[in-house]
Enzyme design. Structure first.
Site, PDB file in Angstrom:
ATOM      1  N   VAL A   1       0.834  -1.210   0.000  1.00  0.00           N
ATOM      2  CA  VAL A   1       0.000   0.000   0.000  1.00  0.00           C
ATOM      3  C   VAL A   1       0.865   1.256   0.000  1.00  0.00           C
ATOM      4  O   VAL A   1       0.340   2.362  -0.102  1.00  0.00           O
ATOM      5  CB  VAL A   1      -0.979   0.042   1.199  1.00  0.00           C
ATOM      6  CG1 VAL A   1      -2.002  -1.074   1.094  1.00  0.00           C
ATOM      7  CG2 VAL A   1      -0.242   0.012   2.525  1.00  0.00           C
TER       8      VAL A   1
ATOM      9  N   LYS B   1      12.821   1.189  11.172  1.00  0.00           N
ATOM     10  CA  LYS B   1      12.032   0.054  10.680  1.00  0.00           C
ATOM     11  C   LYS B   1      12.601  -1.200  11.335  1.00  0.00           C
ATOM     12  O   LYS B   1      13.621  -1.736  10.892  1.00  0.00           O
ATOM     13  CB  LYS B   1      12.077  -0.051   9.157  1.00  0.00           C
ATOM     14  CG  LYS B   1      11.253  -1.240   8.646  1.00  0.00           C
ATOM     15  CD  LYS B   1      10.832  -1.088   7.197  1.00  0.00           C
ATOM     16  CE  LYS B   1       9.913  -2.244   6.802  1.00  0.00           C
ATOM     17  NZ  LYS B   1       9.248  -2.022   5.510  1.00  0.00           N
TER      18      LYS B   1
ATOM     19  N   GLY C   1       6.156  -0.048  10.117  1.00  0.00           N
ATOM     20  CA  GLY C   1       5.857  -1.435  10.412  1.00  0.00           C
ATOM     21  C   GLY C   1       6.146  -2.348   9.242  1.00  0.00           C
ATOM     22  O   GLY C   1       6.409  -1.910   8.121  1.00  0.00           O
TER      23      GLY C   1
ATOM     24  N   GLY D   1       4.249  -4.713   7.188  1.00  0.00           N
ATOM     25  CA  GLY D   1       2.914  -5.202   6.867  1.00  0.00           C
ATOM     26  C   GLY D   1       1.853  -4.600   7.773  1.00  0.00           C
ATOM     27  O   GLY D   1       1.892  -3.421   8.110  1.00  0.00           O
TER      28      GLY D   1
END
EC number: 6.3.3.3
Length: 243
Positions: free
Chosen positions: A13, A37, A116, A118
């Site tokens: 996304v 991350k 994040g 996912g």
């Protein structure tokens, strides 16, 4: 230090693009921004080196200081759920190490954007048939969440399920960023439907960039982010950090 955790409704996304844009736009406004991350799967090889390409892109685009391997302590080549990738490589995703790395990084920045891996219900590790999930990590290091979604077919279902999951597990979901926005007639209907159901504010709508990530044209990206993360959007986003 204040932080926000960027999560997605689904894979692909555009969380990394949003993180890069946010880091760049906030730095342009004079904020001291860091990026973290904790876990990345699907890393690419460059020669003998395994590269956390998401982290590398954000750091290079937003001109963030920091070693990419420190900003992403757990990197896996296999494009799979982290608990599977880690198991295949016989690596233990050490949650305490993630927490300590985050605490150390936090000393250098006023604000930190955490990306994040996912969605909320992604398992990060499995131990003795018990799963440690991404939503648990969020609650432990930064219960302050922005959700990235799109307007593609199926997004209403994905977004509403994510919002309800967040509520069920006590997550502080403060806003939604709509990525890959094309300004087509039905898109705003989708966004309005999501808003009516969730009552969660839309922080920004980020235009679709059709050549990302294959062709990184920084000027094109910056023009998109200047438009989409304007002063009004920045004020909304900075309010999210106030948890």
């Amino acid at each position: 230090m204040k932080a926000v955790y960027i999560i997605g409704t689904d894979t692909d996304v555009g969380k990394t693009l949003i993180c890069a844009g946010l880091c760049w736009a906030l730095k342009e406004k004079g904020y001291n921004i860091g990026y973290f991350k904790p876990v990345l799967s699907g890393a690419k090889r460059r020669g003998k080196m395994l590269i956390p390409q998401d982290t590398e892109f954000v750091v290079n685009f937003a001109k963030i200081k920091g070693d990419i391997y420190r900003l992403t302590p757990f990197i896996f080549e296999k494009p799979a759920s982290p608990h599977i990738a880690a198991s295949d490589e016989n690596v233990d995703i050490n949650v305490n190490q993630i927490k300590q790395t985050f605490e150390d990084l936090s000393q250098n920045y006023e604000f930190v954007i955490i990306e994040g891996c996912g969605g909320l219900a992604v398992p990060l590790k499995e131990e003795r048939n018990q799963f440690y999930m991404q939503y648990q990590l969020i609650k432990e290091i930064c219960n302050n969440v922005i959700l990235v979604t799109t307007t593609k077919l199926g997004t209403i279902n994905h977004t509403l399920l994510t919002v309800e999951f967040a509520k069920a597990y006590g997550l502080c979901l403060k806003g939604i960023i709509v990525n890959m926005y094309k300004n087509e007639p039905d898109e705003d209907k989708v966004i309005n439907t999501i808003t009516k159901f969730t009552n969660i504010p839309i922080l920004a709508k980020v235009d679709f960039i059709n050549d990302f990530p294959s062709d990184v044209d920084e000027n094109k990206f910056k023009n998109v982010f200047k438009k989409c993360f304007d002063d009004r959007a920045i004020r909304k986003i900075m309010g999210v950090f106030e948890c």
